[in-house]
Design a protein around this motif. Structure first.
Motif, PDB file in Angstrom:
ATOM      1  N   UNK A 123     -40.094  16.161  47.086  1.00  0.00           N
ATOM      2  CA  UNK A 123     -38.965  16.114  47.481  1.00  0.00           C
ATOM      3  C   UNK A 123     -37.670  15.787  46.789  1.00  0.00           C
ATOM      4  N   UNK A 124     -37.927  14.861  46.041  1.00  0.00           N
ATOM      5  CA  UNK A 124     -36.812  14.122  45.233  1.00  0.00           C
ATOM      6  C   UNK A 124     -36.272  14.994  44.159  1.00  0.00           C
ATOM      7  N   UNK A 125     -37.118  15.937  43.258  1.00  0.00           N
ATOM      8  CA  UNK A 125     -36.617  16.607  42.133  1.00  0.00           C
ATOM      9  C   UNK A 125     -36.552  18.253  42.367  1.00  0.00           C
ATOM     10  N   UNK A 126     -37.249  18.734  43.737  1.00  0.00           N
ATOM     11  CA  UNK A 126     -37.167  20.014  43.784  1.00  0.00           C
ATOM     12  C   UNK A 126     -36.149  20.544  44.850  1.00  0.00           C
ATOM     13  N   UNK A 127     -35.252  21.398  44.643  1.00  0.00           N
ATOM     14  CA  UNK A 127     -35.362  22.417  43.538  1.00  0.00           C
ATOM     15  C   UNK A 127     -34.386  22.389  42.427  1.00  0.00           C
ATOM     16  N   UNK A 128     -33.587  21.326  42.440  1.00  0.00           N
ATOM     17  CA  UNK A 128     -32.283  21.310  41.690  1.00  0.00           C
ATOM     18  C   UNK A 128     -32.234  20.331  40.586  1.00  0.00           C
ATOM     19  N   UNK A 129     -33.716  19.529  40.460  1.00  0.00           N
ATOM     20  CA  UNK A 129     -33.572  18.513  39.496  1.00  0.00           C
ATOM     21  C   UNK A 129     -32.936  17.053  39.874  1.00  0.00           C
ATOM     22  N   UNK A 130     -32.962  16.192  39.199  1.00  0.00           N
ATOM     23  CA  UNK A 130     -32.912  14.641  39.121  1.00  0.00           C
ATOM     24  C   UNK A 130     -31.668  14.432  39.562  1.00  0.00           C
ATOM     25  N   UNK A 131     -30.351  15.216  39.155  1.00  0.00           N
ATOM     26  CA  UNK A 131     -29.006  14.822  39.612  1.00  0.00           C
ATOM     27  C   UNK A 131     -28.745  15.497  40.763  1.00  0.00           C
ATOM     28  N   UNK A 132     -29.361  15.881  41.709  1.00  0.00           N
ATOM     29  CA  UNK A 132     -29.080  16.370  42.960  1.00  0.00           C
ATOM     30  C   UNK A 132     -30.154  15.891  43.973  1.00  0.00           C
ATOM     31  N   UNK A 133     -30.438  14.472  43.975  1.00  0.00           N
ATOM     32  CA  UNK A 133     -31.774  14.154  44.854  1.00  0.00           C
ATOM     33  C   UNK A 133     -31.417  14.317  46.203  1.00  0.00           C
ATOM     34  N   UNK A 134     -30.296  13.794  46.839  1.00  0.00           N
ATOM     35  CA  UNK A 134     -29.841  14.012  48.401  1.00  0.00           C
ATOM     36  C   UNK A 134     -30.141  15.534  48.672  1.00  0.00           C
ATOM     37  N   UNK A 135     -29.573  16.452  47.990  1.00  0.00           N
ATOM     38  CA  UNK A 135     -29.583  17.793  48.334  1.00  0.00           C
ATOM     39  C   UNK A 135     -31.058  18.279  48.305  1.00  0.00           C
ATOM     40  N   UNK A 174     -33.824  16.417  48.751  1.00  0.00           N
ATOM     41  CA  UNK A 174     -34.532  16.027  49.824  1.00  0.00           C
ATOM     42  C   UNK A 174     -34.411  16.892  51.181  1.00  0.00           C
ATOM     43  N   UNK A 175     -33.028  17.193  51.401  1.00  0.00           N
ATOM     44  CA  UNK A 175     -32.744  18.047  52.617  1.00  0.00           C
ATOM     45  C   UNK A 175     -33.322  19.232  52.185  1.00  0.00           C
ATOM     46  N   UNK A 176     -33.259  20.046  51.401  1.00  0.00           N
ATOM     47  CA  UNK A 176     -33.735  21.512  51.151  1.00  0.00           C
ATOM     48  C   UNK A 176     -35.239  21.672  51.206  1.00  0.00           C
ATOM     49  N   UNK A 177     -35.820  20.423  50.634  1.00  0.00           N
ATOM     50  CA  UNK A 177     -37.414  20.445  50.537  1.00  0.00           C
ATOM     51  C   UNK A 177     -37.995  20.323  52.023  1.00  0.00           C
ATOM     52  N   UNK A 178     -37.200  19.358  52.732  1.00  0.00           N
ATOM     53  CA  UNK A 178     -37.543  18.918  54.058  1.00  0.00           C
ATOM     54  C   UNK A 178     -37.450  20.332  54.952  1.00  0.00           C
TER      55      UNK A 178
END
Length: 267
Positions: free
Chosen positions: A167-179, A181-185
């Motif tokens: 949830x934290x690092x997919x799909x855009x890597x460690x620099x976009x964690x909030x996004x 989390x939203x996208x993976x959820x």
């Protein structure tokens, strides 16, 4: 007002469940007994047939039902071999149960729309819906069960930390964690939603079309039963493809989602 003069009432009546509890607003404590009894009744019949075939299994002179079951088992097994990585003893029985059970529940749509309600009316049941998968409760119950297995195997295979990292690092890597989390959820929640809504939508639409065709014989236009028989036959033939395809898609997506849950690499 008669159904002949009020088609809306006819359709509305056929879409009412045999329900107990909080049925007026379909609250949490409303129980659709027709959906429960028919779906579980089909499951009991399925278990009994499997038991009888297993008890009388013959390699030299297989019965017709044994041949049919073997064909279905081999078909499902091939889908699993083509999609699922590794080995899990649950996946085969789960996929087979989903395919056959959903297919049999779907086939209730091929029974004439007035037959079971009239039989139920003879014993004092004034409303009845015969197709469990035309009920969103049924399809989402199945979908949420699959989703629970998806979460379970994600945690079992990847570990709780690995599942959270997804949830934290997919799909855009460690620099976009909030996004992330939203996208993976959204991606995860879309799995049960797509499973449940696809099956419900197709079966509910098929049920409505059968009701609209049945209205031809109630409209009072002379020999309206002639086009009804023709249209019913044509739609039933086409609908056999739909009910089979929907059972196959539900099974296939279940295998795909569980195969992703068993894969440690990021997706």
């Amino acid at each position: 007002m008669s159904t002949e003069s009020n088609p809306g009432e006819y359709i509305s009546h056929h879409l009412q469940n045999f329900c107990v509890g909080q049925c007026e607003n379909m609250g949490f404590w409303s129980f659709k007994l027709d959906t429960l009894f028919i779906s579980f009744g089909i499951a009991v019949i399925l278990i009994y047939i499997g038991y009888r075939v297993g008890r009388d299994l013959s390699l030299s002179k297989p019965s017709g039902i044994q041949n049919v079951i073997e064909i279905v088992v081999e078909f499902v097994d091939q889908q699993i071999k083509d999609i699922f990585p590794g080995r899990n003893l649950l996946i085969g029985p789960l996929a087979l149960t989903i395919f056959v059970w959903v297919f049999l529940m779907n086939t209730m749509d091929l029974i004439p729309v007035d037959l079971l309600p009239k039989l139920a009316g003879g014993v004092g049941i004034h409303s009845l819906r015969a197709v469990p998968t035309a009920e969103i409760d049924t399809t989402f119950a199945l979908a949420l069960t699959v989703f629970a297995l998806i979460v379970y195997y994600n945690i079992k295979v990847k570990g709780l930390v690995g599942y959270i990292k997804q949830f934290l690092f997919h799909p855009f890597g460690k620099y976009l964690i909030p996004i992330n989390v939203i996208m993976t959820t959204i991606e995860e929640l879309a799995k049960p939603v797509s499973l449940g809504l696809r099956l419900f939508g197709n079966m509910f639409a098929g049920e409505l079309i059968f009701l609209l065709i049945a209205l031809l014989s109630l409209a009072g236009y002379g020999a309206a039963w002639v086009p009804q028989i023709i249209l019913d036959t044509l739609w039933a033939i086409f609908h056999i493809l739909i009910i089979t395809l929907q059972a196959f898609i539900f099974m296939l997506l279940t295998i795909v989602y569980l195969s992703i849950a068993h894969t440690k690499e990021e997706h």
